[in-house]
Design a protein around this motif. Structure first.
Motif, PDB file in Angstrom:
ATOM      1  N   ASN A   8       4.430   3.283  -4.446  1.00 43.25           N
ATOM      2  CA  ASN A   8       5.392   4.260  -5.434  1.00 43.25           C
ATOM      3  C   ASN A   8       5.526   3.144  -6.641  1.00 43.25           C
ATOM      4  O   ASN A   8       5.546   3.840  -7.852  1.00 43.25           O
ATOM      5  N   GLN A   9       5.434   1.893  -6.536  1.00 40.84           N
ATOM      6  CA  GLN A   9       5.904   1.085  -7.687  1.00 40.84           C
ATOM      7  C   GLN A   9       4.442   0.925  -8.765  1.00 40.84           C
ATOM      8  O   GLN A   9       4.653   0.776  -9.946  1.00 40.84           O
ATOM      9  N   ALA A  10       3.490   1.279  -8.246  1.00 42.95           N
ATOM     10  CA  ALA A  10       2.279   1.099  -8.934  1.00 42.95           C
ATOM     11  C   ALA A  10       1.200   2.132  -8.306  1.00 42.95           C
ATOM     12  O   ALA A  10       0.431   1.961  -7.438  1.00 42.95           O
ATOM     13  N   PRO A  11       1.325   3.644  -8.625  1.00 37.78           N
ATOM     14  CA  PRO A  11       0.527   4.618  -7.969  1.00 37.78           C
ATOM     15  C   PRO A  11      -0.804   4.683  -8.130  1.00 37.78           C
ATOM     16  O   PRO A  11      -1.625   5.312  -7.211  1.00 37.78           O
ATOM     17  N   ASP A  35      -7.788  -3.104  -2.874  1.00 37.58           N
ATOM     18  CA  ASP A  35      -7.855  -4.389  -3.002  1.00 37.58           C
ATOM     19  C   ASP A  35      -6.643  -4.994  -3.338  1.00 37.58           C
ATOM     20  O   ASP A  35      -6.052  -6.043  -3.069  1.00 37.58           O
ATOM     21  N   GLN A  36      -5.958  -4.272  -4.639  1.00 38.81           N
ATOM     22  CA  GLN A  36      -4.818  -4.809  -5.323  1.00 38.81           C
ATOM     23  C   GLN A  36      -3.569  -4.798  -4.375  1.00 38.81           C
ATOM     24  O   GLN A  36      -2.562  -5.657  -4.147  1.00 38.81           O
ATOM     25  N   LEU A  37      -3.573  -3.485  -3.525  1.00 41.42           N
ATOM     26  CA  LEU A  37      -2.422  -3.386  -2.501  1.00 41.42           C
ATOM     27  C   LEU A  37      -2.506  -4.505  -1.396  1.00 41.42           C
ATOM     28  O   LEU A  37      -1.750  -5.139  -1.017  1.00 41.42           O
ATOM     29  N   PHE A  38      -3.737  -4.690  -1.182  1.00 43.49           N
ATOM     30  CA  PHE A  38      -3.971  -5.989  -0.067  1.00 43.49           C
ATOM     31  C   PHE A  38      -3.298  -7.439  -0.599  1.00 43.49           C
ATOM     32  O   PHE A  38      -2.799  -7.994   0.115  1.00 43.49           O
TER      33      PHE A  38
END
Length: 85
Positions: free
Chosen positions: A45-48, A53-56
Motif C-alpha cells: 500500500n505504501q508503494a502500489p 524484487d523491490q518488495l523482497f
C-alpha cells in the motif's frame, strides 16, 4: 543502561510484540489474513507499483517466502500481480 536492564527491556519488547501479533492475528482471522500477510499489504500500500524484487528487499525475507505470501494474497483477492514492463 546496564546489561541486565537491556536484557529486561529486550524481553519486555519481545513479549509485547508476541502479544500484539496474537491480537492482530485474531482480529484479522475473519479476513483470512495473518499479521504477517497484513504486513505485506501495508508495504504494498505504501508503494502500489512495487516490483516483487523491490518488495523482497524491503521486507528482508527470502524470495521464496515473499513469493509464497504474495500467492496467498493473490488467491484471497487482496493483491493483483502484473508483469513489469
Amino acid at each position: 543502561m546496564t546489561d541486565i536492564e537491556i536484557d529486561g527491556l529486550i524481553a519486555t519488547i519481545n513479549t509485547a510484540s508476541r502479544q500484539l501479533q496474537t491480537y492482530l492475528d485474531e482480529q484479522l482471522k475473519p479476513l483470512k489474513l495473518t499479521s504477517s500477510n497484513y504486513y505485506f499489504i501495508l508495504k504494498i500500500n505504501q508503494a502500489p507499483t512495487l516490483t516483487q524484487d523491490q518488495l523482497f528487499k524491503r521486507i528482508y525475507l527470502s524470495q521464496s517466502n515473499v513469493t509464497r505470501r504474495l500467492e496467498q494474497l493473490i488467491r484471497l483477492g487482496y493483491v493483483q500481480k502484473e508483469r513489469s514492463q
